[in-house]
Design a protein around this motif. Sequence first.
Motif, PDB file in Angstrom:
ATOM      1  N   ASP A 266       0.843  -1.055   0.038  1.00 32.54           N
ATOM      2  CA  ASP A 266       0.157  -0.239  -0.123  1.00 32.54           C
ATOM      3  C   ASP A 266       1.085   1.082   0.336  1.00 32.54           C
ATOM      4  OD1 ASP A 266      -2.033  -1.545   0.326  1.00 32.54           O
ATOM      5  OD2 ASP A 266      -2.846  -1.311   2.010  1.00 32.54           O
ATOM      6  N   THR A 267       1.968   1.624   0.952  1.00 31.73           N
ATOM      7  CA  THR A 267       3.346   2.334   0.363  1.00 31.73           C
ATOM      8  C   THR A 267       3.165   2.644  -0.304  1.00 31.73           C
ATOM      9  OG1 THR A 267       3.230   1.921   3.540  1.00 31.73           O
ATOM     10  CG2 THR A 267       4.805   2.805   2.165  1.00 31.73           C
ATOM     11  N   MET A 268       4.076   1.304  -1.583  1.00 29.80           N
ATOM     12  CA  MET A 268       4.463   1.448  -2.131  1.00 29.80           C
ATOM     13  C   MET A 268       3.594   1.667  -3.513  1.00 29.80           C
ATOM     14  SD  MET A 268       7.296  -1.166  -2.104  1.00 29.80           S
ATOM     15  CE  MET A 268       8.073  -1.028  -3.680  1.00 29.80           C
ATOM     16  N   GLN A 269       2.494   1.606  -3.101  1.00 26.58           N
ATOM     17  CA  GLN A 269       1.005   2.347  -4.712  1.00 26.58           C
ATOM     18  C   GLN A 269       0.657   1.124  -5.173  1.00 26.58           C
ATOM     19  OE1 GLN A 269       2.420   6.368  -5.232  1.00 26.58           O
ATOM     20  NE2 GLN A 269       0.267   6.601  -3.925  1.00 26.58           N
ATOM     21  N   MET A 270       0.836   0.177  -4.600  1.00 28.24           N
ATOM     22  CA  MET A 270       0.609  -1.442  -5.739  1.00 28.24           C
ATOM     23  C   MET A 270       0.172  -2.538  -4.986  1.00 28.24           C
ATOM     24  SD  MET A 270       4.282  -2.715  -6.216  1.00 28.24           S
ATOM     25  CE  MET A 270       5.735  -1.534  -6.437  1.00 28.24           C
ATOM     26  N   THR A 271      -0.503  -3.845  -5.673  1.00 29.15           N
ATOM     27  CA  THR A 271      -0.768  -4.384  -5.095  1.00 29.15           C
ATOM     28  C   THR A 271       0.073  -5.667  -4.235  1.00 29.15           C
ATOM     29  OG1 THR A 271      -1.071  -5.734  -6.785  1.00 29.15           O
ATOM     30  CG2 THR A 271      -2.982  -4.270  -6.935  1.00 29.15           C
ATOM     31  N   SER A 272      -0.159  -6.173  -3.320  1.00 27.24           N
ATOM     32  CA  SER A 272       0.468  -7.528  -3.219  1.00 27.24           C
ATOM     33  C   SER A 272       1.448  -7.895  -3.392  1.00 27.24           C
ATOM     34  CB  SER A 272       0.020  -8.131  -1.700  1.00 27.24           C
ATOM     35  OG  SER A 272      -0.806  -8.284  -1.526  1.00 27.24           O
ATOM     36  N   ARG A 273       0.599  -9.199  -4.792  1.00 25.90           N
ATOM     37  CA  ARG A 273       0.361  -9.119  -6.218  1.00 25.90           C
ATOM     38  C   ARG A 273       1.870  -8.701  -6.807  1.00 25.90           C
ATOM     39  NH1 ARG A 273      -3.777 -12.039  -9.262  1.00 25.90           N
ATOM     40  NH2 ARG A 273      -4.316 -13.695  -7.589  1.00 25.90           N
ATOM     41  N   THR A 274       1.375  -7.509  -7.290  1.00 28.75           N
ATOM     42  CA  THR A 274       2.582  -6.857  -7.759  1.00 28.75           C
ATOM     43  C   THR A 274       4.103  -6.462  -7.554  1.00 28.75           C
ATOM     44  OG1 THR A 274       0.854  -5.528  -9.628  1.00 28.75           O
ATOM     45  CG2 THR A 274       2.867  -5.023  -9.367  1.00 28.75           C
ATOM     46  N   ARG A 276       5.048  -9.087  -4.925  1.00 28.66           N
ATOM     47  CA  ARG A 276       5.851  -9.803  -4.591  1.00 28.66           C
ATOM     48  C   ARG A 276       6.010 -10.392  -5.876  1.00 28.66           C
ATOM     49  NH1 ARG A 276       1.278 -12.492  -3.787  1.00 28.66           N
ATOM     50  NH2 ARG A 276       1.981 -12.740  -1.589  1.00 28.66           N
ATOM     51  N   ARG A 277       5.232 -10.086  -7.159  1.00 31.72           N
ATOM     52  CA  ARG A 277       5.500 -10.213  -8.338  1.00 31.72           C
ATOM     53  C   ARG A 277       7.468 -10.001  -8.931  1.00 31.72           C
ATOM     54  NH1 ARG A 277       1.656  -9.754 -11.389  1.00 31.72           N
ATOM     55  NH2 ARG A 277       2.728  -7.327 -11.914  1.00 31.72           N
ATOM     56  N   ARG A 278       7.043  -8.225  -9.269  1.00 32.71           N
ATOM     57  CA  ARG A 278       8.751  -6.982  -8.798  1.00 32.71           C
ATOM     58  C   ARG A 278       9.902  -7.587  -7.718  1.00 32.71           C
ATOM     59  NH1 ARG A 278       7.172  -1.133  -9.022  1.00 32.71           N
ATOM     60  NH2 ARG A 278       9.551  -1.356  -8.783  1.00 32.71           N
ATOM     61  N   LEU A 279       9.239  -8.957  -6.442  1.00 28.94           N
ATOM     62  CA  LEU A 279      10.726  -9.027  -6.033  1.00 28.94           C
ATOM     63  C   LEU A 279      10.479 -10.497  -6.720  1.00 28.94           C
ATOM     64  CD1 LEU A 279       9.317  -8.372  -2.069  1.00 28.94           C
ATOM     65  CD2 LEU A 279      11.057  -6.663  -3.183  1.00 28.94           C
ATOM     66  N   GLU A 280      10.154 -10.832  -7.119  1.00 28.86           N
ATOM     67  CA  GLU A 280      10.575 -11.726  -7.629  1.00 28.86           C
ATOM     68  C   GLU A 280      11.672 -12.576  -8.493  1.00 28.86           C
ATOM     69  OE1 GLU A 280       7.317 -14.400  -8.019  1.00 28.86           O
ATOM     70  OE2 GLU A 280       6.955 -15.022  -6.420  1.00 28.86           O
TER      71      GLU A 280
END
Length: 341
Positions: A266-274, A276-280
């Motif tokens: 939320d702080t980064m203004q994205m969904t947790s799914r997004t 997770r995908r970016r971190l992966e």
Amino acid sequence: MLPRFPLLNERIYAPYKIAALVEVLAEQGIVPEDSLKGSGVAADQIYDAATLTSVRQYAAVCKNAMALSHDPATPFKVGSRLHLAAYGMYGYALMSCLSLRDYFRLGVKYHRLATPTLTIVWTEYPDRVVWTFPDAFISSPTRELGEFLIEQQFTQHVTHLQDVAGHSCPPVKACFSYPAPAYADIYPKYLGCPCYFGQEQCELVYDSAILEQKPQLANRHSAALIQEICDRLIGQAKTSTGASGEVYQILMRKPGEFPNMDAVADTMQMTSRTLRRRLEAEGTSFVAIVDDVRCSLATEYLKTTKMSTEDIAMLLGFSDAANFRRALKRWTGKGLGELRH
């Protein structure tokens, strides 16, 4: 903690690998402007200490080399030329370490400082030590580029160990997960050992008897000082690059609170799914980053404060000191007493 995949686009590396490849190609009559075409790096920048480049820029020069060079030994020649002295603090940390076992361990720990084109892992067995490259053909866009990078990487490892040991220290064998190329006879010439193709994975194997050998430049004071600098550099890289860098910064703003992944997203203004995908895509995960932040804070508290173990455990979100001690051992390989020094 699992190794990270290299971050491809972050311009945080000195261009020493690019310079070595350009030099090898120049000896074949290929002008620097052609070697560097499309990389975003100019010929007058490759020896400039202020220039910072990315893994992807180096990969672009490798692709040019594959298209322009008719010498299959090119990646081996580059690997032979990349001595540890070119690697700045990473190289000095390896050269000053106190044993070859430390060399293998620190080679992985600080690999992120070395323009990493591949992930490396080392495993110690009773009779052998093995470098493996788990993403050799995952992070490379083509199989040909993957083979080029493996050929260079293997030769670098042989060169680096010789730099550290101060004498020839060849592998027992080298294994490759792809079929033998037409120029397979080049491999043992540069690696100094039998080479096997069509194997389960890419690995470089050494006799474990070498692990207790003392490097030629081993120095306890220098090793401690330079490793401390490398730890800071690794920390700076973590907190300044990509989505993982943003997560580190958010978690470090209020150490001890450790918001969950949904709150950070939320702080980064994205969904947790997004997120997770970016971190992966950057080779990490939210859990790994939280562990890394807790480890950094634990180390800092133990070294710079007189807080009790119980208080530190509570600040880091552990239910009790015993769980904290176990986590600390898993993260650092050290006990409380060693880190308090």
